[in-house]
Write an enzyme that holds these catalytic residues in place. Structure first.
Site, PDB file in Angstrom:
ATOM      1  N   ASP A   9       5.441  -6.953  18.384  1.00 32.03           N
ATOM      2  CA  ASP A   9       6.399  -6.253  18.815  1.00 32.03           C
ATOM      3  C   ASP A   9       7.228  -6.900  19.943  1.00 32.03           C
ATOM      4  O   ASP A   9       6.810  -7.394  20.962  1.00 32.03           O
ATOM      5  CB  ASP A   9       5.730  -4.944  19.612  1.00 32.03           C
ATOM      6  N   GLU A 105       9.379  -4.436  15.534  1.00 24.45           N
ATOM      7  CA  GLU A 105       7.871  -4.373  15.563  1.00 24.45           C
ATOM      8  C   GLU A 105       7.400  -4.245  13.763  1.00 24.45           C
ATOM      9  O   GLU A 105       8.195  -3.403  13.138  1.00 24.45           O
ATOM     10  CB  GLU A 105       7.718  -2.900  16.270  1.00 24.45           C
TER      11      GLU A 105
HETATM   12  P1  TTP Z   1      10.609  -0.757  22.055  1.00 21.77           P
HETATM   13  O1  TTP Z   1       9.698  -1.738  21.309  1.00 21.77           O
HETATM   14  O2  TTP Z   1       9.847   0.515  22.086  1.00 21.77           O
HETATM   15  O3  TTP Z   1      10.861  -1.283  23.443  1.00 21.77           O
HETATM   16  P2  TTP Z   1      11.366  -2.655  23.852  1.00 21.77           P
HETATM   17  O4  TTP Z   1      11.272  -3.658  22.675  1.00 21.77           O
HETATM   18  O5  TTP Z   1      12.736  -2.503  24.260  1.00 21.77           O
HETATM   19  O6  TTP Z   1      10.310  -3.022  24.948  1.00 21.77           O
HETATM   20  P3  TTP Z   1       8.644  -3.416  25.046  1.00 21.77           P
HETATM   21  O7  TTP Z   1       8.457  -3.184  23.629  1.00 21.77           O
HETATM   22  O8  TTP Z   1       8.548  -4.831  25.706  1.00 21.77           O
HETATM   23  O9  TTP Z   1       7.993  -2.424  25.824  1.00 21.77           O
HETATM   24  O10 TTP Z   1      11.830  -0.376  21.087  1.00 21.77           O
HETATM   25  C1  TTP Z   1      12.557  -1.474  20.540  1.00 21.77           C
HETATM   26  C2  TTP Z   1      14.109  -1.066  20.674  1.00 21.77           C
HETATM   27  O11 TTP Z   1      14.367   0.095  20.000  1.00 21.77           O
HETATM   28  C3  TTP Z   1      14.453  -1.179  22.198  1.00 21.77           C
HETATM   29  O12 TTP Z   1      14.817  -2.583  22.451  1.00 21.77           O
HETATM   30  C4  TTP Z   1      15.780  -0.238  22.064  1.00 21.77           C
HETATM   31  C5  TTP Z   1      15.305   0.760  20.887  1.00 21.77           C
HETATM   32  N1  TTP Z   1      14.716   1.927  21.589  1.00 21.77           N
HETATM   33  C6  TTP Z   1      15.772   2.999  21.755  1.00 21.77           C
HETATM   34  O13 TTP Z   1      16.866   2.994  21.598  1.00 21.77           O
HETATM   35  N2  TTP Z   1      15.370   4.157  22.474  1.00 21.77           N
HETATM   36  C7  TTP Z   1      14.267   4.209  22.875  1.00 21.77           C
HETATM   37  O14 TTP Z   1      13.771   5.618  23.455  1.00 21.77           O
HETATM   38  C8  TTP Z   1      13.233   3.374  22.699  1.00 21.77           C
HETATM   39  C9  TTP Z   1      11.684   3.539  23.159  1.00 21.77           C
HETATM   40  C10 TTP Z   1      13.559   2.212  21.982  1.00 21.77           C
HETATM   41 MG    MG Z   2       9.362  -3.798  21.760  1.00 15.64          MG
END
Ligand code: TTP
Ligand code: MG
Length: 354
Positions: A9, A105
């Site tokens: 991820d 992911e």
């Molecule tokens: P995530 O993997 O949940 O979050 P992240 O990669 O930004 O942060 P981390 O894993 O380090 O905690 O989501 C991946 C991408 O999906 C994120 O960069 C942006 C998008 N996303 C949204 O657009 N809205 C949301 O509510 C979430 C959770 C993610």
């Molecule tokens: Mg992420």
């Protein structure tokens, strides 16, 4: 049932791509999201911004109150998709059994991989190194005997971390895992469990499987496994979709059913476009309308229907709007969502058998 699963991820994915391309963003709080004055929400933010309490799905206006120096960028979706393709291609070097969960992911089953003498830990390290060197962003990984624990583990040393749970550590690792780490146990269930003194998976172990089923219904059987850190699900290379949907948050609340119906038309067009890409593999089995009111309360209405026509959505919208409380309706609608429930046509199911 012990497999070797890696869950990867990316760290603050959209923000990481922006920081890669503009190093000045690295040490200051940035976010990707909609504008505060048009009531946008934050998609994600970098780790400096997280120190201020900014997080995904937070309204941008609120994020700016928490962190006035926050720079909110509109985001470059096409680029994030292209970066995602590069990352998935790196995973492919180490296994063909890959289940993407979102752009940043995936689960990778390396049980039968021969690289590094089949050491899942070394494969995970190499994937992390490849992504950093070739794509220019960091990715965290979890290594475990199953999907559930691998996904928990990838979060354990975030950002830019690796955490490994070996088969003989599964029992002890899961014993002290907070119950809300189990998918399906949301804040409401977790609060209820806490009232009964259940905080960690070990606490869940005192119930019989029957008691779990009485408390949680169909989820009970799954919980009976998860509380011991077990999960028998295989990595699925082709995901069967259950639905397709679109939604939009409006700059101004919609105050009448008529204005909602008008807003529904372009949204429906968008839904049709998404659906078109899936139409060769799936059949529509139902329609869903979602309304989110100004106070953030939401309600959904579903209707089993195999016909595709905007009229059915309008009827459903009417029902949904009317079933809102007078307080909800008075506040107005901030978000509309439309979706199709999907079923796999018989021919596809048969094909899958072979
Ligand atoms: P995530 O993997 O949940 O979050 P992240 O990669 O930004 O942060 P981390 O894993 O380090 O905690 O989501 C991946 C991408 O999906 C994120 O960069 C942006 C998008 N996303 C949204 O657009 N809205 C949301 O509510 C979430 C959770 C993610
Ligand atoms: Mg992420």
């Amino acid at each position: 049932m012990n497999r070797k699963i890696i869950h990867c991820d990316c760290d603050c994915f959209y923000a990481a791509v922006e920081m890669r391309d503009e190093p000045n963003y690295r040490h200051r709080p940035i976010a990707i999201g909609g504008a505060a004055n048009s009531r946008g929400v934050i998609s994600t933010c970098n780790y400096p911004a997280r120190k201020f309490g900014v997080h995904s799905a937070m309204p941008s206006a609120q994020a700016l109150r928490a962190c006035p120096e926050l720079l909110i960028l509109p985001g470059r979706m096409a680029l994030y998709k292209a970066v995602s393709v590069e990352i998935m291609a790196i995973f492919k070097r180490y296994s063909n059994l890959i289940e993407p969960l979102s752009l940043d992911e995936a689960f990778i089953d390396v049980s039968d991989s021969l690289t590094f003498d089949g050491s899942a830990t070394r494969i995970a390290q190499q994937i992390r190194a490849d992504v950093e060197a070739e794509v220019g962003i960091t990715i965290s990984a979890g290594v475990a005997p199953n999907k559930f624990i691998a996904k928990v583990a990838s979060d354990w040393r975030k950002p830019n971390g690796l955490f490994v749970v070996k088969p003989d550590e599964l029992d002890a690792f899961s014993a002290v895992l907070p119950v809300n780490k189990i998918p399906g146990i949301g804040p409401v269930s977790a609060a209820k469990l806490a009232q009964q003194g259940v905080h960690m998976c070990a606490d869940l172990r005192s119930f019989s499987e029957l008691e779990l089923e009485q408390k949680f219904g169909r989820m009970g059987k799954t919980l009976a496994l998860r509380r011991f850190g077990l999960d028998h699900r295989a990595v699925q290379t082709s995901r069967i979709r259950k639905s397709v949907s679109v939604e939009n948050t409006y700059p101004k609340d919609l105050h009448s059913v008529e204005s909602c119906k008008q807003a529904l038309v372009p949204l429906y067009e968008q839904l049709l476009q998404r659906w078109q890409k899936l139409a060769t593999h799936y059949a529509v089995s139902g329609l869903v309308v979602k309304l989110k009111f100004a106070d953030f309360s939401q309600l959904t209405r579903e209707h089993a229907n195999e016909e595709i026509d905007v009229v059915f959505f309008q009827q459903l919208l009417h029902q949904a709007f009317s079933s809102g409380s007078s307080q909800q309706r008075a506040g107005g609608v901030r978000l509309l969502g439309l979706g199709f429930k999907l079923s796999t046509p018989v021919t596809q199911q048969q094909l899958r058998l072979f």
